[in-house]
Design an enzyme around this catalytic site. Structure first.
Site, PDB file in Angstrom:
ATOM      1  N   CYS A 109      57.315 -66.563-199.205  1.00  0.00           N
ATOM      2  CA  CYS A 109      56.703 -65.971-198.046  1.00  0.00           C
ATOM      3  C   CYS A 109      55.255 -65.769-198.280  1.00  0.00           C
ATOM      4  O   CYS A 109      54.773 -64.951-199.185  1.00  0.00           O
ATOM      5  CB  CYS A 109      57.418 -64.583-197.927  1.00  0.00           C
ATOM      6  SG  CYS A 109      56.867 -63.859-196.240  1.00  0.00           S
ATOM      7  N   ASP A 215      56.412 -81.426-193.882  1.00  0.00           N
ATOM      8  CA  ASP A 215      56.183 -82.787-193.254  1.00  0.00           C
ATOM      9  C   ASP A 215      56.860 -83.608-192.944  1.00  0.00           C
ATOM     10  O   ASP A 215      56.515 -84.952-192.873  1.00  0.00           O
ATOM     11  CB  ASP A 215      54.553 -83.036-193.528  1.00  0.00           C
ATOM     12  CG  ASP A 215      53.464 -82.178-193.333  1.00  0.00           C
ATOM     13  OD1 ASP A 215      53.731 -81.183-192.439  1.00  0.00           O
ATOM     14  OD2 ASP A 215      52.267 -82.257-193.843  1.00  0.00           O
ATOM     15  N   ARG A 238      59.849 -77.707-189.583  1.00  0.00           N
ATOM     16  CA  ARG A 238      59.603 -78.045-188.106  1.00  0.00           C
ATOM     17  C   ARG A 238      59.966 -79.169-187.407  1.00  0.00           C
ATOM     18  O   ARG A 238      60.046 -79.331-186.055  1.00  0.00           O
ATOM     19  CB  ARG A 238      57.946 -77.533-188.016  1.00  0.00           C
ATOM     20  CG  ARG A 238      57.679 -76.351-188.484  1.00  0.00           C
ATOM     21  CD  ARG A 238      56.160 -76.101-188.815  1.00  0.00           C
ATOM     22  NE  ARG A 238      55.842 -77.150-190.102  1.00  0.00           N
ATOM     23  CZ  ARG A 238      54.789 -77.644-190.197  1.00  0.00           C
ATOM     24  NH1 ARG A 238      53.625 -77.004-189.559  1.00  0.00           N
ATOM     25  NH2 ARG A 238      54.427 -78.458-191.293  1.00  0.00           N
TER      26      ARG A 238
HETATM   27  C1  LIG Z   1      59.236 -70.350-187.635  1.00  0.00           C
HETATM   28  C2  LIG Z   1      59.170 -70.453-188.784  1.00  0.00           C
HETATM   29  C3  LIG Z   1      59.859 -69.632-189.838  1.00  0.00           C
HETATM   30  C4  LIG Z   1      60.112 -69.922-191.261  1.00  0.00           C
HETATM   31  N1  LIG Z   1      60.819 -68.785-191.796  1.00  0.00           N
HETATM   32  C5  LIG Z   1      61.110 -69.058-193.127  1.00  0.00           C
HETATM   33  C6  LIG Z   1      62.096 -68.525-193.904  1.00  0.00           C
HETATM   34  O1  LIG Z   1      62.445 -67.284-193.334  1.00  0.00           O
HETATM   35  N2  LIG Z   1      62.244 -68.802-195.143  1.00  0.00           N
HETATM   36  C7  LIG Z   1      61.646 -69.869-195.808  1.00  0.00           C
HETATM   37  O2  LIG Z   1      62.025 -69.861-196.920  1.00  0.00           O
HETATM   38  N3  LIG Z   1      60.951 -70.545-195.173  1.00  0.00           N
HETATM   39  C8  LIG Z   1      60.570 -70.257-193.817  1.00  0.00           C
HETATM   40  N4  LIG Z   1      59.547 -71.176-193.076  1.00  0.00           N
HETATM   41  C9  LIG Z   1      59.239 -72.388-193.816  1.00  0.00           C
HETATM   42  C10 LIG Z   1      60.043 -73.685-193.760  1.00  0.00           C
HETATM   43  O3  LIG Z   1      61.572 -73.240-194.236  1.00  0.00           O
HETATM   44  C11 LIG Z   1      59.812 -74.684-194.386  1.00  0.00           C
HETATM   45  O4  LIG Z   1      59.629 -74.482-195.583  1.00  0.00           O
HETATM   46  C12 LIG Z   1      58.479 -75.325-193.681  1.00  0.00           C
HETATM   47  O5  LIG Z   1      58.133 -75.068-192.496  1.00  0.00           O
HETATM   48  C13 LIG Z   1      57.511 -76.518-194.151  1.00  0.00           C
HETATM   49  O6  LIG Z   1      58.353 -77.653-193.868  1.00  0.00           O
HETATM   50  P1  LIG Z   1      58.049 -78.471-192.578  1.00  0.00           P
HETATM   51  O7  LIG Z   1      56.731 -79.040-192.774  1.00  0.00           O
HETATM   52  O8  LIG Z   1      59.174 -79.395-192.518  1.00  0.00           O
HETATM   53  O9  LIG Z   1      58.145 -77.515-191.428  1.00  0.00           O
HETATM   54  C14 LIG Z   1      59.477 -70.927-191.529  1.00  0.00           C
HETATM   55  C15 LIG Z   1      58.779 -71.780-191.097  1.00  0.00           C
HETATM   56  C16 LIG Z   1      58.768 -71.607-189.702  1.00  0.00           C
HETATM   57  C17 LIG Z   1      58.033 -72.832-188.993  1.00  0.00           C
END
Ligand SMILES: Cc1cc2nc3c(=O)[nH]c(=O)nc-3n(C[C@H](O)[C@H](O)[C@H](O)COP(=O)(O)O)c2cc1C
Length: 380
Positions: A109, A215, A238
């Site tokens: 976080c 990504d 995402r």
């Molecule tokens: C709306 C939102 C809420 C998220 N909440 C958490 C969370 O509670 N715990 C966590 O480990 N990661 C959280 N993340 C991060 C995602 O789990 C992930 O690590 C991050 O989006 C990168 O992956 P991506 O590029 O595929 O989106 C959150 C991301 C988004 C967009």
């Protein structure tokens, strides 16, 4: 041809292909997970992050987030906490209640409110504290057959990279798998994820699966991540927002089936309305529809529906109105070129990450950060 991946072993549970829905606060609640699971049965879908302290102290809000549907035979949850004792107690509580089958711990976080107190992404800097949290949770989980995994970022910034040490500590402490969001906390969500860090972690951590995150917008990205980094599986954030069929595409891709075309708007709207119905049944219509507004923008991303329609969707106030708005759109519209890759959810970064004063002077100490500030944050 993609390297053949082994199923992901989480305790006695085997997951193939090794694909995990990332925990996303405010998103990965039961209705969203069920929708995703329809498209990709058998994968791991992680619940929203839950505060260990909230659980231990019997917070009603925390309790309501601990909700799994009848379709969820493998119940996965992310816990947040920086206090080893609280984390251990939370794992015991979940184990005694037979409430979950897998627990992931959030060490990523980046919210300034949290890192300023030494929590979240700041914890991995304190190796002893990290070790105590993971080994306590693993020991507690073992009593109930609950495997523990850990998710973390590369570090605070490029001068404070911790991911290799963090991975090794999680491995030594008995974690079943680890996942790297390949950005630093300072990067927040931009610029791009640095997959080379996933490759470096995979080289260092030999005995447990290393999952890559960051990504993956389309199924082909997952295959490419596996090829380029050697990782053992992928975590999807995402990329699935407004696109839950990404999980079907991932199953297809890892099975060697040709990719399907992105659905036309009509099919997207049908899924969107089902999702809204389920969310409103879960939260009540008033709260559910307000919560759903963000999803409308994700479902419409990449479809040329015009700014005015987008605005009207973003202010929707009932299921009936949502259906009316959907009925006004041309169902035959197709997504613009590259529309699948338009970033959704969080997109901002870099940010300034603040640590407590003097934090770096005492990295061996076990002072427990105050977790109070993390309540209601969006985690990762
Ligand atoms: C709306 C939102 C809420 C998220 N909440 C958490 C969370 O509670 N715990 C966590 O480990 N990661 C959280 N993340 C991060 C995602 O789990 C992930 O690590 C991050 O989006 C990168 O992956 P991506 O590029 O595929 O989106 C959150 C991301 C988004 C967009």
């Amino acid at each position: 041809m993609t390297r053949q991946l082994a199923p992901l072993a989480l305790g006695g549970h085997r997951v193939w292909p090794p694909v995990v829905l990332a925990p996303m606060a405010g998103v990965t609640n039961q209705p969203f997970r069920s929708l995703c699971r329809e498209f990709g049965p058998g994968l791991v879908y992680v619940n929203e992050m839950i505060m260990a302290t909230g659980l231990v102290h019997g917070s009603r809000k925390t309790r309501t987030m601990l909700h799994f549907g009848p379709d969820e035979s493998f119940r996965s949850l992310q816990l947040y906490g920086s206090d080893p004792e609280m984390m251990t107690r939370a794992v015991h509580l979940l184990g005694r209640e037979e409430a979950v089958d897998h627990i992931d711990i959030n060490f990523g976080c980046p919210a300034p409110k949290v890192t300023r107190r030494g929590g979240g992404a700041a914890v991995p800097l304190k190796r002893n504290l990290l070790r105590a949290i993971v080994s306590g949770a693993v020991e507690a989980g073992a009593q109930y057959g609950i495997p523990i995994t850990c998710k973390f970022r590369m570090g605070i910034d490029d001068d404070l990279l911790t991911f290799v040490d963090t991975g090794l500590i999680c491995e030594e402490s008995g974690a079943a798998a680890i996942a790297l969001h390949a950005r630093t906390a300072t990067q927040h969500y931009a610029p791009s994820a640095r997959w080379e860090a996933i490759a470096e972690l995979k080289q260092a951590v030999k005995s447990i699966p290393v999952l890559g995150n960051g990504d993956i917008w389309e199924a082909a990205d997952a295959l490419r991540m596996v090829e380029e980094t050697g990782c053992d599986g992928v975590v999807i954030g995402r990329g699935c927002l407004g696109r839950p069929w990404l999980f079907r595409d991932l199953v297809d891709a890892f099975s060697g089936t040709s990719p399907r075309v992105t659905p036309p708007l009509g099919e997207v709207l049908d899924v969107m309305l089902r999702h809204a119905d389920a969310l409103c049944a879960h939260l009540g219509e008033d709260r559910g529809i307000r919560d759903f507004r963000k999803h409308t923008s994700w479902y419409l991303t990449g479809y040329p529906v015009g700014g005015e329609m987008r605005r009207r969707f973003s202010e929707v106030s009932s299921l009936e109105q949502l259906a009316q708005l959907a009925g006004m759109l041309d169902r035959s519209l197709v997504i613009v070129d590259g529309g699948e890759r338009i970033a959704r959810g969080h997109t901002n970064g870099p940010i300034k990450v603040v640590l407590p004063e003097g934090y770096l002077d005492h990295l061996d100490d076990m002072t427990v950060p105050d977790d109070a500030a993390v309540v209601a944050l969006s985690g990762g």
